[in-house]
Design a protein around this motif. Structure first.
Motif, PDB file in Angstrom:
ATOM      1  N   ARG A  49       0.835  -1.209   0.000  1.00  0.00           N
ATOM      2  CA  ARG A  49       0.000   0.000   0.000  1.00  0.00           C
ATOM      3  C   ARG A  49       0.875   1.267   0.000  1.00  0.00           C
ATOM      4  O   ARG A  49       0.609   2.215  -0.743  1.00  0.00           O
ATOM      5  CB  ARG A  49      -0.927  -0.014   1.214  1.00  0.00           C
ATOM      6  CG  ARG A  49      -1.970   1.127   1.214  1.00  0.00           C
ATOM      7  CD  ARG A  49      -2.946   0.953   2.369  1.00  0.00           C
ATOM      8  NE  ARG A  49      -3.666  -0.292   2.266  1.00  0.00           N
ATOM      9  CZ  ARG A  49      -4.745  -0.468   1.480  1.00  0.00           C
ATOM     10  NH1 ARG A  49      -5.177   0.532   0.735  1.00  0.00           N
ATOM     11  NH2 ARG A  49      -5.356  -1.631   1.434  1.00  0.00           N
ATOM     12  N   HIS A  50       1.910   1.264   0.850  1.00  0.00           N
ATOM     13  CA  HIS A  50       2.802   2.419   0.905  1.00  0.00           C
ATOM     14  C   HIS A  50       3.585   2.563  -0.412  1.00  0.00           C
ATOM     15  O   HIS A  50       3.763   3.681  -0.927  1.00  0.00           O
ATOM     16  CB  HIS A  50       3.772   2.277   2.077  1.00  0.00           C
ATOM     17  CG  HIS A  50       4.582   3.504   2.334  1.00  0.00           C
ATOM     18  ND1 HIS A  50       5.755   3.475   3.064  1.00  0.00           N
ATOM     19  CD2 HIS A  50       4.436   4.793   1.924  1.00  0.00           C
ATOM     20  CE1 HIS A  50       6.270   4.687   3.119  1.00  0.00           C
ATOM     21  NE2 HIS A  50       5.478   5.513   2.430  1.00  0.00           N
ATOM     22  N   ALA A  52       2.632   1.600  -3.382  1.00  0.00           N
ATOM     23  CA  ALA A  52       1.704   2.105  -4.400  1.00  0.00           C
ATOM     24  C   ALA A  52       1.512   3.604  -4.246  1.00  0.00           C
ATOM     25  O   ALA A  52       1.467   4.350  -5.234  1.00  0.00           O
ATOM     26  CB  ALA A  52       0.376   1.369  -4.295  1.00  0.00           C
ATOM     27  N   SER A  53       1.431   4.059  -3.008  1.00  0.00           N
ATOM     28  CA  SER A  53       1.247   5.488  -2.755  1.00  0.00           C
ATOM     29  C   SER A  53       2.479   6.283  -3.184  1.00  0.00           C
ATOM     30  O   SER A  53       2.360   7.351  -3.791  1.00  0.00           O
ATOM     31  CB  SER A  53       0.967   5.714  -1.270  1.00  0.00           C
ATOM     32  OG  SER A  53       0.925   7.083  -0.967  1.00  0.00           O
ATOM     33  N   LEU A  54       3.665   5.740  -2.879  1.00  0.00           N
ATOM     34  CA  LEU A  54       4.897   6.434  -3.243  1.00  0.00           C
ATOM     35  C   LEU A  54       5.033   6.597  -4.751  1.00  0.00           C
ATOM     36  O   LEU A  54       5.522   7.613  -5.248  1.00  0.00           O
ATOM     37  CB  LEU A  54       6.111   5.673  -2.703  1.00  0.00           C
ATOM     38  CG  LEU A  54       6.352   5.708  -1.192  1.00  0.00           C
ATOM     39  CD1 LEU A  54       7.466   4.734  -0.802  1.00  0.00           C
ATOM     40  CD2 LEU A  54       6.715   7.119  -0.727  1.00  0.00           C
ATOM     41  N   ASP A  76       2.475   6.363  -6.968  1.00  0.00           N
ATOM     42  CA  ASP A  76       1.225   6.839  -7.562  1.00  0.00           C
ATOM     43  C   ASP A  76       0.623   5.804  -8.517  1.00  0.00           C
ATOM     44  O   ASP A  76       0.233   6.108  -9.650  1.00  0.00           O
ATOM     45  CB  ASP A  76       1.459   8.164  -8.297  1.00  0.00           C
ATOM     46  CG  ASP A  76       0.156   8.913  -8.576  1.00  0.00           C
ATOM     47  OD1 ASP A  76      -0.826   8.679  -7.852  1.00  0.00           O
ATOM     48  OD2 ASP A  76       0.131   9.734  -9.531  1.00  0.00           O
ATOM     49  N   THR A 119      -1.742   1.759  -8.325  1.00  0.00           N
ATOM     50  CA  THR A 119      -2.640   0.996  -7.462  1.00  0.00           C
ATOM     51  C   THR A 119      -1.893  -0.165  -6.811  1.00  0.00           C
ATOM     52  O   THR A 119      -0.829  -0.591  -7.291  1.00  0.00           O
ATOM     53  CB  THR A 119      -3.814   0.423  -8.265  1.00  0.00           C
ATOM     54  OG1 THR A 119      -3.320  -0.534  -9.201  1.00  0.00           O
ATOM     55  CG2 THR A 119      -4.559   1.547  -9.007  1.00  0.00           C
TER      56      THR A 119
END
Length: 523
Positions: free
Chosen positions: A161-162, A164-166, A168, A170
């Protein structure tokens, strides 16, 4: 470009051509994007105290040593984590933005004189370091940058999750990238992939200081005797040879290349503050035979060590892309610098000749130094003779009282030199480091004496400006001798330092480095 590169590599076995082409393109891409793979590392003792550290360029085979963690912000953070107890062997810690992680591994160090003692090694791994190591071992897997990045994030302990966030994207995209990476690397799943990658990463414990193994004695000497004033860099030249370079002064200072003499500790010890004030950065390639643990027979093979040092200096300047160089020759190194300038004037813009030692014998003075040099000249040239004499001296220098007697006799005519050798000026006491330097430099010292005693001073050099800086009370080479040299080597001039002896950089450091800086900026 690929077709042309394939032609270049056509002499390789067919199965290696594509690999060579891809490797070259990857290297070019790295240069274009200015993304170097630099592995930073530190060693700590079992109490968490810093022992040594450095930054290893995995592309250029260069290791830059650091004398303290505070010299690098990332290493300083690592040292703080170790001090706070976050450095158990096997621990992985990742920074907040996920760009790098620190891996701590166990180690043991032993010497012939002491049993093994435990240490902890910390390594800072960023994506470029990870990528370089992966491509070294499994370039055939052909992972994309995105797939290599998710593999890096897995090793760093970053959640999907982290991650994917870093990046940008999914979480499903990250899962798909992991699945593809595992398949390409013939792994059964995510856990198997991490095991394989961690196994490959274990090589960092070797490659971090692999090149330093060829310079271990020099590393110990520089860190223990000159640590607060200098740092060691180890790199490979274009011919594959290892070169050890001592650097001093601010990284953004004006570069000055140094050809050193025998007692270069008196040039560097205590110089850091003055070099910073004057904005000078000294680059001093350690010449072959100095601080050199290799057997004498290995060093004696081939050309003279002075000739080999000239070749090394040329390759060093080419590697560093240095032109119009300011070359500073110190003591016997000043005579070597004059000969170098005569042979390679196109590489230099100017000479600075500091405390030049022409090793002449002044029969009127009849000092210990004059008697020694006169004896050398009477005996005549001969490498075996010079080495026999130097080896015999090396038997006596380990005894501190004997060493003090010999050095005091050599420099007795200069109160400033005697004071400097006792550590009463800028430099540390000479008796604390000179015996170790001498014992490990027999080949270099004897070759220098053989060269200087046998070679006449070169013909006048008219293309290059030369500035002599000399103490008025130098007991080795009278200032009158230097004035004669100045007259012969036009354009040249001399700056004398009143009351200084041979060790002017130690006894009159502020004045010496101000004069050097004025000359460097004057060109």
């Amino acid at each position: 470009m690929k077709d042309n590169l394939a032609r270049v590599f056509s002499i390789l076995p067919e199965e290696r051509i594509e690999q060579a082409v891809n490797g070259t393109l990857q290297r070019l891409k790295s240069v274009e994007t200015n993304t170097k793979a630099v592995l930073k590392w530190c060693d700590f003792d079992e109490r968490g105290r810093f022992v040594r550290g450095g930054a290893t360029d995995l592309s250029d085979y260069m290791v830059k040593m650091v004398s303290a963690p505070a010299d690098d912000p990332e290493l300083e953070t690592m040292a703080r984590d170790v001090a706070d107890g976050f450095a158990e062997p096997g621990r992985v810690t990742c920074n907040e933005d996920g760009t790098r992680f620190t891996l701590f591994l166990p180690d043991r160090v032993s010497t012939p004189q002491a049993a093994p003692v435990p240490r902890i090694r910390g390594f800072i791994v960023d994506f470029q370091v990870f990528k370089k190591i992966h491509l070294t071992f499994q370039s055939e897997s052909r992972l994309t940058d995105a797939e290599m990045r998710v593999a890096f994030q897995l090793l760093a302990g970053i959640t999907l999750r982290h991650a994917a966030s870093l990046d940008d994207v999914t979480v499903e995209t990250k899962r798909a990238q992991i699945k593809t990476a595992a398949a390409k690397m013939q792994c059964s799943g995510q856990l198997d992939l991490v095991r394989l990658l961690m196994g490959q990463l274990s090589i960092i414990s070797v490659i971090a200081d692999d090149e330093m193994r060829h310079a271990s004695f020099a590393e110990t000497f520089i860190s223990e005797k000159l640590g607060r004033d200098a740092r060691l860099v180890v790199e490979r030249l274009g011919n594959g040879q290892i070169l050890r370079c001592v650097e001093a002064g601010p990284a953004d200072g004006i570069p000055v290349v140094v050809l050193h003499g025998m007692m270069f500790g008196m040039l560097l010890s205590g110089a850091a503050e003055h070099l910073k004030t004057e904005g000078l950065r000294l680059l001093m390639p350690l010449r072959r035979g100095y601080l050199d643990a290799r057997p004498m027979l290995d060093l004696a093979a081939g050309d003279s060590l002075v000739e080999e040092s000239y070749k090394d200096l040329n390759l060093f300047l080419e590697r560093r892309a240095m032109k119009d160089v300011t070359l500073l020759g110190h003591s016997l190194g000043a005579v070597l610098a004059l000969h170098y300038a005569r042979r390679f004037p196109e590489r230099l813009s100017q000479l600075v000749l500091l405390s030049a030692n022409t090793a002449g014998a002044d029969t009127e003075r009849d000092s210990y130094a004059d008697i020694l040099y006169g004896g050398y000249k009477t005996l005549g040239e001969g490498t075996s003779l010079s080495r026999a004499i130097t080896l015999e001296f090396s038997r006596h220098y380990p005894d501190q009282a004997t060493a003090k007697t010999m050095l005091d006799r050599m420099f007795n005519a200069s109160p400033a030199d005697l004071s400097a050798m006792e550590g009463l000026e800028t430099a540390t006491p000479v008796h604390a480091w000179f015996p170790d330097l001498y014992r490990s430099s027999v080949a270099g010292i004897s070759d220098d004496y053989d060269f200087v005693m046998g070679a006449r001073l070169p013909e006048p050099i008219t293309q290059i400006t030369a500035r002599f800086i000399h103490g008025t009370e130098d007991p080795l080479t009278p200032v009158g001798t230097i004035r004669t040299l100045v007259e012969k080597h036009s354009p040249a001039d001399i700056s004398t330092i009143s009351g200084a002896g041979h060790f002017a950089p130690a006894s009159h450091a502020e004045q010496v480095w101000r004069l050097v800086a004025e000359q460097v900026r004057h060109r």
